[in-house]
Scaffold this motif. Structure first.
Motif, PDB file in Angstrom:
ATOM      1  N   LEU A  41      54.777  -5.842  20.558  1.00  0.00           N
ATOM      2  CA  LEU A  41      54.259  -7.356  19.815  1.00  0.00           C
ATOM      3  C   LEU A  41      53.772  -6.204  18.908  1.00  0.00           C
ATOM      4  O   LEU A  41      54.019  -6.619  17.962  1.00  0.00           O
ATOM      5  CB  LEU A  41      53.722  -7.341  20.791  1.00  0.00           C
ATOM      6  N   GLY A  42      53.171  -4.763  18.558  1.00  0.00           N
ATOM      7  CA  GLY A  42      52.668  -3.899  17.241  1.00  0.00           C
ATOM      8  C   GLY A  42      54.043  -4.319  16.049  1.00  0.00           C
ATOM      9  O   GLY A  42      54.055  -4.386  15.227  1.00  0.00           O
ATOM     10  N   MET A  45      54.971  -7.474  14.638  1.00  0.00           N
ATOM     11  CA  MET A  45      53.648  -7.915  13.808  1.00  0.00           C
ATOM     12  C   MET A  45      53.299  -7.547  12.774  1.00  0.00           C
ATOM     13  O   MET A  45      53.280  -7.755  11.477  1.00  0.00           O
ATOM     14  CB  MET A  45      51.902  -7.395  13.958  1.00  0.00           C
ATOM     15  N   ILE A  48      55.883  -9.429  10.130  1.00  0.00           N
ATOM     16  CA  ILE A  48      54.956 -11.173   9.828  1.00  0.00           C
ATOM     17  C   ILE A  48      53.810 -10.465   8.747  1.00  0.00           C
ATOM     18  O   ILE A  48      53.612 -10.954   8.185  1.00  0.00           O
ATOM     19  CB  ILE A  48      54.451 -11.817  11.033  1.00  0.00           C
ATOM     20  N   GLN A  49      53.025  -9.106   9.293  1.00  0.00           N
ATOM     21  CA  GLN A  49      51.948  -9.089   8.162  1.00  0.00           C
ATOM     22  C   GLN A  49      53.198  -9.604   6.547  1.00  0.00           C
ATOM     23  O   GLN A  49      51.922  -9.979   5.464  1.00  0.00           O
ATOM     24  CB  GLN A  49      51.624  -7.897   8.056  1.00  0.00           C
ATOM     25  N   PHE A  78      57.558 -14.861  15.736  1.00  0.00           N
ATOM     26  CA  PHE A  78      56.376 -15.801  16.422  1.00  0.00           C
ATOM     27  C   PHE A  78      57.571 -16.269  17.492  1.00  0.00           C
ATOM     28  O   PHE A  78      56.940 -15.647  18.545  1.00  0.00           O
ATOM     29  CB  PHE A  78      55.506 -16.402  15.861  1.00  0.00           C
ATOM     30  N   PHE A  88      51.790 -10.275  27.269  1.00  0.00           N
ATOM     31  CA  PHE A  88      51.332  -9.272  26.714  1.00  0.00           C
ATOM     32  C   PHE A  88      49.733  -8.488  27.225  1.00  0.00           C
ATOM     33  O   PHE A  88      48.668  -9.379  27.050  1.00  0.00           O
ATOM     34  CB  PHE A  88      50.900  -8.727  25.282  1.00  0.00           C
ATOM     35  N   MET A  96      49.877 -18.648  23.393  1.00  0.00           N
ATOM     36  CA  MET A  96      49.109 -18.340  22.200  1.00  0.00           C
ATOM     37  C   MET A  96      49.457 -18.291  21.315  1.00  0.00           C
ATOM     38  O   MET A  96      49.378 -19.536  20.184  1.00  0.00           O
ATOM     39  CB  MET A  96      48.322 -17.093  22.374  1.00  0.00           C
ATOM     40  N   VAL A  97      50.731 -18.156  20.834  1.00  0.00           N
ATOM     41  CA  VAL A  97      51.628 -18.965  20.094  1.00  0.00           C
ATOM     42  C   VAL A  97      51.375 -19.543  19.660  1.00  0.00           C
ATOM     43  O   VAL A  97      51.666 -20.951  18.905  1.00  0.00           O
ATOM     44  CB  VAL A  97      53.606 -18.218  20.087  1.00  0.00           C
ATOM     45  N   ILE A 101      48.722 -20.679  16.392  1.00  0.00           N
ATOM     46  CA  ILE A 101      50.107 -20.463  15.085  1.00  0.00           C
ATOM     47  C   ILE A 101      50.545 -21.827  14.986  1.00  0.00           C
ATOM     48  O   ILE A 101      50.789 -21.588  13.629  1.00  0.00           O
ATOM     49  CB  ILE A 101      50.082 -19.455  15.598  1.00  0.00           C
ATOM     50  N   CYS A 131      45.707 -16.561  12.808  1.00  0.00           N
ATOM     51  CA  CYS A 131      45.602 -15.101  12.500  1.00  0.00           C
ATOM     52  C   CYS A 131      44.413 -13.974  12.975  1.00  0.00           C
ATOM     53  O   CYS A 131      44.790 -13.558  14.613  1.00  0.00           O
ATOM     54  CB  CYS A 131      46.113 -14.100  11.470  1.00  0.00           C
ATOM     55  N   CYS A 134      43.379 -15.844  17.372  1.00  0.00           N
ATOM     56  CA  CYS A 134      44.193 -15.389  17.946  1.00  0.00           C
ATOM     57  C   CYS A 134      44.017 -13.779  18.047  1.00  0.00           C
ATOM     58  O   CYS A 134      43.830 -12.788  19.152  1.00  0.00           O
ATOM     59  CB  CYS A 134      46.107 -14.995  17.469  1.00  0.00           C
ATOM     60  N   HIS A 135      43.876 -12.648  17.611  1.00  0.00           N
ATOM     61  CA  HIS A 135      43.391 -11.581  17.269  1.00  0.00           C
ATOM     62  C   HIS A 135      42.097 -11.586  18.337  1.00  0.00           C
ATOM     63  O   HIS A 135      42.125 -10.330  18.844  1.00  0.00           O
ATOM     64  CB  HIS A 135      43.093 -10.909  16.404  1.00  0.00           C
ATOM     65  N   TYR A 140      41.717  -7.973  20.223  1.00  0.00           N
ATOM     66  CA  TYR A 140      42.433  -6.998  18.647  1.00  0.00           C
ATOM     67  C   TYR A 140      41.476  -7.518  17.160  1.00  0.00           C
ATOM     68  O   TYR A 140      41.845  -7.863  16.153  1.00  0.00           O
ATOM     69  CB  TYR A 140      43.595  -6.878  18.611  1.00  0.00           C
ATOM     70  N   ILE A 143      41.495  -6.036  13.788  1.00  0.00           N
ATOM     71  CA  ILE A 143      42.581  -6.608  13.002  1.00  0.00           C
ATOM     72  C   ILE A 143      42.583  -7.993  12.545  1.00  0.00           C
ATOM     73  O   ILE A 143      42.573  -8.604  12.791  1.00  0.00           O
ATOM     74  CB  ILE A 143      43.929  -6.272  14.041  1.00  0.00           C
ATOM     75  N   ILE A 145      43.279 -10.332   9.253  1.00  0.00           N
ATOM     76  CA  ILE A 145      44.076 -10.097   8.232  1.00  0.00           C
ATOM     77  C   ILE A 145      43.141 -11.953   7.315  1.00  0.00           C
ATOM     78  O   ILE A 145      42.369 -12.353   7.060  1.00  0.00           O
ATOM     79  CB  ILE A 145      45.481 -10.667   9.054  1.00  0.00           C
TER      80      ILE A 145
HETATM   81  C1  HEC Z   1      50.173 -14.547  19.808  1.00  0.00           C
HETATM   82  C2  HEC Z   1      49.097 -14.065  19.013  1.00  0.00           C
HETATM   83  C3  HEC Z   1      49.016 -14.135  17.678  1.00  0.00           C
HETATM   84  C4  HEC Z   1      48.460 -14.011  16.669  1.00  0.00           C
HETATM   85  C5  HEC Z   1      48.446 -16.182  16.758  1.00  0.00           C
HETATM   86  C6  HEC Z   1      48.300 -13.078  15.306  1.00  0.00           C
HETATM   87  N1  HEC Z   1      48.965 -11.689  16.171  1.00  0.00           N
HETATM   88 FE1  HEC Z   1      48.827 -10.117  14.960  1.00  0.00          FE
HETATM   89  N2  HEC Z   1      48.995  -9.182  16.520  1.00  0.00           N
HETATM   90  C7  HEC Z   1      48.584  -9.955  17.826  1.00  0.00           C
HETATM   91  C8  HEC Z   1      48.047  -8.525  18.893  1.00  0.00           C
HETATM   92  C9  HEC Z   1      48.140  -8.724  20.272  1.00  0.00           C
HETATM   93  C10 HEC Z   1      48.242  -7.621  18.370  1.00  0.00           C
HETATM   94  C11 HEC Z   1      48.667  -6.174  18.593  1.00  0.00           C
HETATM   95  C12 HEC Z   1      49.560  -6.073  19.135  1.00  0.00           C
HETATM   96  C13 HEC Z   1      49.777  -4.447  20.065  1.00  0.00           C
HETATM   97  O1  HEC Z   1      48.706  -3.634  20.016  1.00  0.00           O
HETATM   98  O2  HEC Z   1      51.120  -4.054  20.217  1.00  0.00           O
HETATM   99  C14 HEC Z   1      48.562  -7.620  16.683  1.00  0.00           C
HETATM  100  C15 HEC Z   1      48.690  -7.254  15.810  1.00  0.00           C
HETATM  101  C16 HEC Z   1      48.686  -7.238  14.521  1.00  0.00           C
HETATM  102  C17 HEC Z   1      48.866  -6.241  13.163  1.00  0.00           C
HETATM  103  C18 HEC Z   1      48.788  -4.497  13.690  1.00  0.00           C
HETATM  104  C19 HEC Z   1      49.951  -3.871  13.339  1.00  0.00           C
HETATM  105  C20 HEC Z   1      50.295  -2.786  13.598  1.00  0.00           C
HETATM  106  O3  HEC Z   1      50.945  -1.742  13.216  1.00  0.00           O
HETATM  107  O4  HEC Z   1      49.156  -1.776  12.802  1.00  0.00           O
HETATM  108  C21 HEC Z   1      49.479  -7.382  12.426  1.00  0.00           C
HETATM  109  C22 HEC Z   1      49.120  -6.561  10.735  1.00  0.00           C
HETATM  110  C23 HEC Z   1      49.213  -8.232  12.415  1.00  0.00           C
HETATM  111  N3  HEC Z   1      48.746  -8.803  14.235  1.00  0.00           N
HETATM  112  C24 HEC Z   1      49.143  -9.744  11.462  1.00  0.00           C
HETATM  113  C25 HEC Z   1      48.951 -10.709  11.963  1.00  0.00           C
HETATM  114  C26 HEC Z   1      49.450 -11.941  11.629  1.00  0.00           C
HETATM  115  C27 HEC Z   1      49.442 -11.843   9.931  1.00  0.00           C
HETATM  116  C28 HEC Z   1      49.299 -12.877  11.781  1.00  0.00           C
HETATM  117  C29 HEC Z   1      48.990 -14.849  11.249  1.00  0.00           C
HETATM  118  C30 HEC Z   1      50.454 -15.082  10.449  1.00  0.00           C
HETATM  119  C31 HEC Z   1      49.531 -12.682  13.655  1.00  0.00           C
HETATM  120  N4  HEC Z   1      49.166 -11.332  13.425  1.00  0.00           N
HETATM  121  C32 HEC Z   1      48.790 -13.937  14.818  1.00  0.00           C
HETATM  122  C33 HEC Z   1      48.262 -11.104  18.266  1.00  0.00           C
HETATM  123  C34 HEC Z   1      48.428 -12.065  17.309  1.00  0.00           C
END
Ligand code: HEC
Length: 161
Positions: A41-42, A45, A48-49, A78, A88, A96-97, A101, A131, A134-135, A140, A143, A145
């Motif tokens: 998932l990381g 993400m 996506i960031q 996503f 996860f 959740m997605v 989102i 974002c 969900c975190h 989380y 994290i 944004i």
């Molecule tokens: C479904 C829920 C969910 C949504 C919606 C979501 N995230 Fe995440 N995100 C997570 C989870 C859970 C983790 C931790 C994943 C892991 O540790 O493997 C994460 C991790 C991250 C990280 C850390 C990655 C790193 O390696 O540092 C970033 C940056 C991030 N998300 C950005 C975003 C952004 C930008 C959005 C919106 C556009 C978003 N996320 C939407 C669940 C979500």
């Protein structure tokens, strides 16, 4: 002494040869080449960031074609998250997605289609909040944004010429 050496070398060679010929060993090795790679998932993400930041600068510069492109890539990201990590660490990521989102992505899409910067800014802020929502619900919350203050890359133009 010399004989023991030769025997040792012979034994070693034999064991290497037999290890190489062992069909069981070949069987455990072979699938490695075709083994499906499941992204974490990381790993999903991260891009996506980056695209979340590009999306902002595309919209801020009224580059609607680029904004639509980045939004599509984010949707794909996503989609991958839901597909590869539907569950996860006990968190229902796929649900959740869908619930958190996707509705916000749809609002951003509307703003892009309408080519409205005002709508886009509002929709982007909502997306960013989602974002973080969900975190937080995934445990989380650290994290966090926000709207980017600088383009993520200097070698890409965001403004339409
Ligand atoms: C479904 C829920 C969910 C949504 C919606 C979501 N995230 Fe995440 N995100 C997570 C989870 C859970 C983790 C931790 C994943 C892991 O540790 O493997 C994460 C991790 C991250 C990280 C850390 C990655 C790193 O390696 O540092 C970033 C940056 C991030 N998300 C950005 C975003 C952004 C930008 C959005 C919106 C556009 C978003 N996320 C939407 C669940 C979500």
């Amino acid at each position: 002494m010399k004989n023991t050496h030769i025997t040792a070398i012979l034994l070693l060679t034999m064991s290497l040869v037999s290890a190489h010929a062992d069909p069981q060993d070949e069987a455990t090795k072979a699938p490695l080449a075709n083994e499906a790679y499941t992204p974490g998932l990381g790993d999903i993400m991260g891009p996506i960031q980056m695209r979340h930041a590009k999306l902002w600068f595309a919209g801020a510069n009224k580059n609607w074609a680029l904004a639509a492109y980045e939004l599509d890539e984010i949707k794909e990201g996503f989609g991958d998250a839901a597909r590869f990590q539907p569950d996860f660490k006990g968190r229902p990521v796929a649900k959740m997605v869908e619930g958190i989102i996707e509705p916000k992505l749809a609002v951003v899409e509307k703003a892009i289609v309408a080519k409205s910067q005002q709508q886009f800014t509002r929709a982007f802020n909502q997306l960013t909040k989602a974002c973080n929502a969900c975190h937080q619900s995934a445990g989380y919350g650290f994290i966090s944004i926000q709207r980017p203050t600088q383009p993520p890359y200097s070698n890409q133009r965001f403004k339409v010429e």
